[in-house]
Scaffold this motif. Structure first.
Motif, mmCIF file in Angstrom:
data_model
loop_
_atom_site.group_PDB
_atom_site.id
_atom_site.type_symbol
_atom_site.label_atom_id
_atom_site.label_comp_id
_atom_site.label_asym_id
_atom_site.label_seq_id
_atom_site.Cartn_x
_atom_site.Cartn_y
_atom_site.Cartn_z
ATOM 1 N N LYS A 1 1.063 -1.343 0.078
ATOM 2 C CA LYS A 1 -0.078 0.022 -0.080
ATOM 3 C C LYS A 1 0.811 1.114 -0.007
ATOM 4 C CE LYS A 1 -0.924 0.367 4.938
ATOM 5 N NZ LYS A 1 -1.850 0.194 6.041
ATOM 6 N N LYS A 2 2.298 1.069 0.421
ATOM 7 C CA LYS A 2 2.952 2.182 0.254
ATOM 8 C C LYS A 2 3.464 2.547 -1.077
ATOM 9 C CE LYS A 2 4.248 1.203 5.019
ATOM 10 N NZ LYS A 2 5.546 0.904 5.878
ATOM 11 N N CYS A 3 3.448 1.518 -1.873
ATOM 12 C CA CYS A 3 3.840 1.475 -3.455
ATOM 13 C C CYS A 3 3.258 2.644 -4.163
ATOM 14 C CB CYS A 3 4.117 0.192 -3.842
ATOM 15 S SG CYS A 3 5.050 -1.086 -3.215
ATOM 16 N N ARG A 4 4.237 3.271 -5.148
ATOM 17 C CA ARG A 4 3.611 4.130 -6.202
ATOM 18 C C ARG A 4 2.853 3.143 -6.963
ATOM 19 N NH1 ARG A 4 6.936 8.810 -9.061
ATOM 20 N NH2 ARG A 4 5.101 10.135 -9.511
ATOM 21 N N VAL A 5 1.810 3.658 -7.264
ATOM 22 C CA VAL A 5 1.099 2.926 -8.331
ATOM 23 C C VAL A 5 0.366 3.829 -9.690
ATOM 24 C CG1 VAL A 5 -1.273 1.650 -8.885
ATOM 25 C CG2 VAL A 5 0.055 1.304 -6.588
ATOM 26 N N VAL A 6 0.549 3.403 -10.723
ATOM 27 C CA VAL A 6 0.094 4.306 -11.988
ATOM 28 C C VAL A 6 -0.747 3.238 -12.795
ATOM 29 C CG1 VAL A 6 0.925 5.001 -14.202
ATOM 30 C CG2 VAL A 6 2.253 5.549 -12.184
#
Length: 135
Positions: free
Chosen positions: A76-81
């Motif tokens: 949930k802390k990861c950057r998502v595109v």
């Protein structure tokens, strides 16, 4: 080295995405899943710096994959595109509510590379990506 995880069901789009990422930086560690089910399984034991998800996946949709990511304590802390070939008003609204960036397909390869480069270089090296930072 940055770790990129992408979920894309279309083989041609996977090739273009992989090529575009390598044009930005040949040292990127890129892993790809061909559908949402595989992505959810593979992501359980990973902490990529950037996750790229096609919204319109067969079976488990890109939004479903995103929801799984948001429930995971590390992911949930990861950057998502998000990627999409057809951004519906609901998709646009959700992306804005979630403060997510998205890339619309089809795209020119140069524009795609520029957009991805911007997403990767807006952070100052690996430490700036939250997923691999200390909690």
């Amino acid at each position: 080295m940055l770790n990129i995880f992408a979920v894309e069901d279309n083989s041609a789009d996977r090739v273009v995405l992989h090529y575009a990422l390598l044009c930005i930086n040949e040292a990127l560690n890129i892993e790809m899943a061909v559908n949402g089910e595989i992505a959810v399984e593979q992501l359980q034991n990973q902490s990529p710096d950037l996750i790229i998800i096609d919204i319109n996946l067969p079976g488990i949709s890109g939004w479903d994959v995103y929801d799984v990511i948001q429930k995971h304590p590390v992911l949930k802390k990861c950057r998502v595109v998000m990627l999409t070939g057809m951004m519906s008003p609901n998709d646009t609204r959700r992306a804005n509510q979630e403060n997510l960036q998205y890339i619309e397909k089809p795209f020119s390869i140069d524009a795609y590379i520029d957009k991805l480069r911007g997403l990767i270089s807006t952070q100052d090296a690996e430490a700036a990506f939250a997923c691999n930072s200390s909690a």
